[in-house]
Design a protein around this motif. Sequence first.
Motif, PDB file in Angstrom:
ATOM      1  N   SER A  21       0.879  -1.266   0.298  1.00 18.71           N
ATOM      2  CA  SER A  21      -0.050  -0.025  -0.092  1.00 18.71           C
ATOM      3  C   SER A  21       0.982   1.326  -0.155  1.00 18.71           C
ATOM      4  O   SER A  21       1.938   0.947   0.531  1.00 18.71           O
ATOM      5  N   VAL A  23      -0.153   5.553  -0.355  1.00 20.60           N
ATOM      6  CA  VAL A  23      -0.285   6.600   1.584  1.00 20.60           C
ATOM      7  C   VAL A  23       0.326   8.010   0.595  1.00 20.60           C
ATOM      8  O   VAL A  23       1.413   7.667   1.391  1.00 20.60           O
ATOM      9  N   LYS A  76      -8.825   8.123  -0.193  1.00 17.00           N
ATOM     10  CA  LYS A  76      -7.649   7.781   0.381  1.00 17.00           C
ATOM     11  C   LYS A  76      -6.688   8.358  -0.440  1.00 17.00           C
ATOM     12  O   LYS A  76      -5.704   7.997   1.094  1.00 17.00           O
ATOM     13  N   MET A  78      -4.712   7.050  -2.592  1.00 18.94           N
ATOM     14  CA  MET A  78      -3.850   5.628  -2.278  1.00 18.94           C
ATOM     15  C   MET A  78      -3.774   4.159  -3.362  1.00 18.94           C
ATOM     16  O   MET A  78      -4.449   4.093  -4.346  1.00 18.94           O
ATOM     17  N   GLN A  80      -2.580   0.832  -4.331  1.00 19.03           N
ATOM     18  CA  GLN A  80      -2.164  -0.834  -3.375  1.00 19.03           C
ATOM     19  C   GLN A  80      -1.398  -1.885  -4.881  1.00 19.03           C
ATOM     20  O   GLN A  80      -2.108  -1.842  -6.133  1.00 19.03           O
TER      21      GLN A  80
END
Length: 120
Positions: A21, A23, A76, A78, A80
């Motif tokens: 992940s 961020v 978010k 984000m 992944q």
Amino acid sequence: QVQLVESGGGLVQAGGSLRLSCVASGRTFSIYNMGWFRQAPGKEREFVAVVSWIGGITRYADSVKGRFTISRDTAKNMVQLQMNSLKPEDTAVYYCGAGARADTRTADYWGQGTQVTVSL
């Protein structure tokens, strides 16, 4: 500036799975894509995958097609990377990049990297 923080690396046996992940924070409104690169000891940085922020268009390196999946959550900030059927040759430090350019293996912003080790 955009700050990127990766997580999820580790040690796994061949055939196993890991999920990385990343961020983003800071000037996230400027992000138009995010991607993953990797660098093994003694080797050059290698493009792995990239996803566009609008539309979620993806692109993969041939070496990971069918095994890795990149996804993004724009709410978010984000991205992944789901890595399945891992092989020892996937061992590397994996870097998240914002403003990623696959052909030149560069990005506008980089995370600190997370180690992925695949054992036999």
